[in-house]
Design an enzyme around this catalytic site. Structure first.
Site, short mmCIF file in Angstrom:
data_model
loop_
_atom_site.label_atom_id
_atom_site.label_comp_id
_atom_site.label_asym_id
_atom_site.label_seq_id
_atom_site.Cartn_x
_atom_site.Cartn_y
_atom_site.Cartn_z
N SER A 285 0.85 -1.19 0.00
CA SER A 285 0.00 0.00 0.00
C SER A 285 0.88 1.24 0.00
O SER A 285 2.01 1.20 0.49
CB SER A 285 -0.87 0.03 1.25
OG SER A 285 -0.09 0.29 2.40
N ASP A 286 0.36 2.34 -0.54
CA ASP A 286 1.04 3.60 -0.27
C ASP A 286 0.83 3.89 1.23
O ASP A 286 -0.03 3.27 1.87
CB ASP A 286 0.49 4.73 -1.15
CG ASP A 286 1.49 5.87 -1.28
OD1 ASP A 286 2.38 6.02 -0.42
OD2 ASP A 286 1.38 6.65 -2.25
#
Ligand code: NAG
Ligand code: NAG
Ligand code: NAG
Ligand code: NAG
Ligand code: NAG
Ligand code: NAG
Ligand code: NAG
Ligand code: NAG
Length: 875
Positions: A285-286
């Site tokens: 994920s960012d």
């Protein structure tokens, strides 16, 4: 990635709220427009089915089959924000020999570090149009990340693609064209990974503006609404090439697509990325992009970073102990957890990080030698955190080469450039000299002095900055410098003087606002910063010869001065990183001829880019950004609408001239309308799917916990309670379309990057490039495809498909340059059959060759098998 110094995340959330207020006028509540749907696709395809990863999967599976539940959930998430030396730190599984992994920004160098190189930014690399330099910069980056003990390089960035000229982070990538991004991205991946570092190509996908990108408790992140063909032919293209190059990780973006957050969009991750593109590594994920636990796991996310839940720093997580619970209570299938874990371990084995890989020796949170080991914990032991390892080696050389060969000469009347060493120079603009307090703005969040990079997580500290003024000094130039952006009234021009005017334009990431710009250029627009236009105009009034040098994140408007008679020459030096000085001097004084080309189109007025690519302002509810222009961005749009830009994509002059001649085309692999059938998936590791005993997640006895650190264990009573749920009638509300039956995979898949037949060479083209001028120089041959005109499918007039830079050619010297087009290059994405089809196998594709998108002198036809230079170009 978003976060900067410890405890700044609250300001991050506040900032995104305040940027709402300062945004455009308030619109009515908007829903995802009709027709844009985020379809379900389950389950996540198991990794390991391509031959090139099978050995790593075999090794990984041996470990996974021996790991406990808590060990598996420990390595698929971070230990919390500011809970370690790197910007992301996974948990470990030391019992089976797996250490914590260190993840660190960012695309142009090691962020928040020391004794590292501040390389030129991606946009600068794109402007070189030089594949060899793209690869060598990647190798140098790989050596530095490895040298600091970083397992995962958070780069390259190929998304944003550059759809919006005002977009804040376009400069981290390689230019507003999918093929230029694809070469830049894939060659960076190959370079970085050749040194054993895992690359995380990002941001997947359609992350085209900064404002409103993140989900927060008050508002959903912006939704990029785009159709399937546009996704495949533009935004996905560079990711496909990165996967084809074997990238170990893909970072998911903050925004939504068709209303569904990318971090839990099963169609994008499970279908497009893991099945169609055959991605074998792990999806990360960012930072703080994850917004759910079970849903994101089912949708294909493999690693949560930095590990925290909705409100960071309080010891909450969507995964870690919650993922242990979700597996015990039967909501996340054991099968999914095993696949996540195997993907993380396989990427680690694939890069050889299981042997002799260094541990982190620097700290992203402080520049001091000693510091808190877990700054996020409030009560943390201290220790040596920065060992000041110098990883620069001779990387300044490749950095300077990139900076120099990117410099793009846009205008040069009557050979004003190169300058003579005895020219009398007057230098104007604060951009000519470095900020005296070089790294004083955190993450380069200011525009002071020479602009070497944009701001945000994609920045690095400068070890030094070789500024243009340093360069002039080193040359012994005869110059006077006015360190101001207001034209000095005291200045006196003498006949023959040359005015060098330095101007710039900055942008960056949304968590920092610079001079009111919230990442995107939402306030200043495409104008030069700090009244640069006025400075140029004032100089042009007084001097007969004005040379404008621009450091910029992207296109700027120059209509106020570009045609003034005394503005004789204009150079774009893009974002050169630390090597801004001598690289420029080598071009200004003619040691080398400029050889950069524009990686985007420069318009005469902003509206020429099209209305649909403007920034989206505040909207109640989820902001909607609909890509109604489809394929028509940048030069594709200008050509379709017949708008003449100020400078076209690919434009770049030299001090010499080149001819392109003697072109020939040969057919290699015959085309068919539909590609040959894909290979079937190979075998993948198989494990028991039984839910493990709850005891595998119990806290060990007498464990000394770090406060608010994220662990994967549960209290005994919680673990037992979760396990009891697995046998109860209380079932998880699975999304529509949920399934646990593995699929054979789509027709367009079959290997990393897609069906391998897509990458068969259809035609090779060779062309002789000759230096017809008086000085040495490098040329760039660009190849654009024009689809047969008699097909019913709408296609852009021309599209870049390959390019090649020559070596430095002496006057009169020639080089035969070879380029190629693949089956995919001649195909369109057919949304009905979900495959790449060649719309007219026997049709006459035009393969246009020249030195800019608007300077195409040669055409090779695929049906005639001939090349001609007397054909009128379509642009
Ligand atoms: C978004 O919706 C469009 C229009 O229905 C569709 O073509 C496309 O495949 C969807 N994309 C994703 C990623 O769901
Ligand atoms: C791992 O292997 C060891 C030694 O073979 C064995 O004792 C242990 O039970 C295994 N653990 C798991 C979780 O399979
Ligand atoms: C998870 O990782 C942390 C940090 O390395 C470590 O302290 C802990 O023992 C690990 N947990 C397991 C189950 O191995
Ligand atoms: C299992 O645990 C997860 C994480 O706490 C939770 O989201 C999910 O709803 C639980 N499942 C059931 C059936 O209660
Ligand atoms: C270029 O030089 C020629 C010859 O000296 C001169 O006639 C012409 O006006 C110059 N052009 C410009 C645009 O200055
Ligand atoms: C500068 O040097 C060139 C030769 O390189 C000469 O032709 C010119 O006259 C000189 N100009 C000045 C101002 O000295
Ligand atoms: C023309 O190109 C061919 C290769 O395609 C090469 O063999 C030949 O020498 C070239 N001729 C000239 C005059 O450059
Ligand atoms: C759930 O049921 C399975 C058999 O259906 C059994 O093996 C397992 O022990 C049960 N788990 C719990 C926690 O009761």
């Amino acid at each position: 990635m978003a976060t900067s110094t410890p405890y700044s995340h609250f300001s991050l959330i506040l900032l995104s709220i305040s940027s709402c207020v300062s945004g455009a006028s308030i619109h009515r509540r908007l829903a995802v427009p009709d027709g844009y749907v985020a379809a379900p696709y389950y389950p996540t395809p198991h990794g390991g089915w391509t031959a090139d990863w099978s050995e790593s999967y075999r090794k990984a599976s041996l470990l996974v089959s021996n790991m406990t539940l808590a060990e598996k959930t420990n390595i698929t998430a971070g230990t919390g924000i500011y809970m370690g030396r790197c910007v992301g730190n996974t948990g470990s599984a030391l019992r089976v020999g797996f250490p914590q992994m260190c993840l660190q920004d960012g695309p142009l160098g090691i962020r928040n570090s020391d004794h590292n190189t501040a390389f030129p930014a991606g946009i600068t690399v794109g402007a070189t149009f030089d594949k060899d330099l793209m690869r060598r910069r990647g190798e140098a980056l790989g050596e530095e990340f490895r040298g600091k003990g970083i397992n995962v390089y958070l780069g390259p960035s190929v998304g944003p693609l550059g759809r919006k000229p005002r977009g804040g982070r376009n400069w981290e990538g390689f230019g507003a064209d999918p093929v230029l991004q694809a070469f830049g991205g894939a060659l960076t991946v190959e370079g970085v990974q050749s040194k054993g570092v895992i690359a995380a190509i990002k941001h997947f996908i359609a992350n085209e503006q900064e404002m409103f990108r993140m989900y927060n408790p008050f508002q959903a992140g912006i939704s990029s609404n785009l159709d399937d063909r546009t996704l495949h032919e533009l935004y996905l293209w560079p990711f496909a090439e990165g996967v084809r190059s074997g990238v170990g990780s893909v970072m998911i973006s903050y925004n939504a697509v068709n209303g569904s957050a990318c971090s839990q969009n099963s169609y994008l991750i499970n279908n497009v990325l893991k099945d169609e593109l055959g991605f074998q590594g792990f999806v990360v994920s960012d930072w703080l992009a994850q917004i759910s636990g079970v849903s994101s796991a089912l949708a294909g996310l493999d690693m949560s970073m930095p590990g925290d839940g909705a409100v960071p720093l309080f010891g909450d997580s969507y995964w870690m102990y919650e993922l242990s619970r979700s597996v015990l209570n039967g909501s996340v299938p054991v099968d999914r957890l095993n696949d996540m874990t195997t993907r993380v371990l396989a990427a680690w084995f694939q890069m050889g990080q299981d042997s002799n890989y260094p541990s982190p020796n620097f700290d992203t949170n402080t520049q001091d030698e000693t510091g808190l080991l877990y700054p996020g914990a409030l009560f943390s032991p201290k220790g040596v955190v920065n060992e000041f390892v110098n990883v620069q080696a001779n990387h300044a050389d490749v950095a300077k080469e990139v900076a120099r060969d990117a410099i793009t000469l846009l205008k040069n009347i009557n050979n004003t450039l190169p300058l003579k060493l005895n020219s009398t120079l007057k230098v104007f603009g604060t951009d000519a000299e470095k900020n005296s307090d070089l790294n004083s703005c955190s993450d380069q969040g200011c525009d002071k002095g020479t602009l070497g990079m944009g701001w945000g997580s994609g920045s690095a500290r400068y070890p030094y900055m070789d500024s243009p003024i340093d360069g002039l000094k080193a040359r012994g130039a005869n110059y006077k410098f006015y360190d101001t952006n207001l034209f000095p009234i005291t200045d006196k021009a003498s006949p023959g003087d040359v005015a060098l005017v330095f101007i710039n334009a900055d942008s960056g990431e949304n968590y920092i606002t610079v001079e009111a710009n919230a990442g995107d250029r939402n306030i200043v627009g495409l104008k030069a910063w700090h009244n640069g236009d006025d400075l140029v105009k004032a100089a042009a009034k007084k001097y007969d010869t004005v040379v404008v040098i621009v450091h910029t994140v992207g296109p700027i408007l120059m209509e106020e001065w570009i045609d003034l008679p005394s503005v004789k020459a204009v150079l774009f030096a893009h974002l050169p990183g630390q090597e801004a000085g001598d690289s420029l001097m080598q071009v200004l004084y003619g040691d080398v001829a400029p050889s950069g080309h524009l990686p985007y189109t420069i318009a005469k007025q902003e509206s020429d880019y099209g209305e649909s690519v403007e920034l989206v302002g505040f909207q109640l509810g989820q902001p909607q950004d609909t890509f109604s222009e489809g394929l028509y961005i940048d030069y594709r749009h200008f050509n379709k609408e017949g708008i003449t830009p100020r400078f076209a994509f690919g434009h770049g002059l030299s001090y010499t001239s080149f001819s392109f001649s003697n072109a020939s085309i040969s057919s290699v692999t015959p085309l068919t309308a539909v590609p040959p059938t894909r290979p079937a998936k190979g075998e993948v590791p198989s494990y028991s799917t039984a839910i493990p005993p709850a005891s595998e997640a119990y806290w060990p006895e007498k464990f000394d916990r770090i406060w608010r650190y994220l662990y994967s264990w549960l209290d005994k009573s919680d673990a037992d309670k979760a396990a009891a749920k697995a046998n109860s009638t209380d079932k998880y509300p699975y999304p529509e379309g949920y399934s646990t039956v593995q699929k054979a995979g789509p027709a367009a898949g079959g290997a990393q990057g897609g069906n391998p037949a897509l990458f068969d060479t259809a035609y090779t083209i060779s062309v002789t490039v000759s230096n017809t001028g008086k000085v040495a120089g490098k040329a760039v041959a660009q190849l654009y495809v024009q689809f047969p005109t008699d097909i019913s499918i709408d296609t852009p007039v021309i599209q870049l498909r390959d390019f090649e830079k020559t070596r430095e050619l002496a006057p009169g010297e020639s080089q035969v340059v070879k380029m190629r087009v693949t089956r995919k290059d001649l195909s369109v994405w057919d949304t009905v059959s979900q495959n790449w089809i060649v719309p007219n196998v026997g049709g006459d594709y035009g393969l246009w060759i020249g030195e800019a998108s608007d300077k195409l002198g040669l055409r090779c036809g695929t049906s005639t098998g001939r090349c001609a230079d007397d054909v009128k170009s379509p642009v």
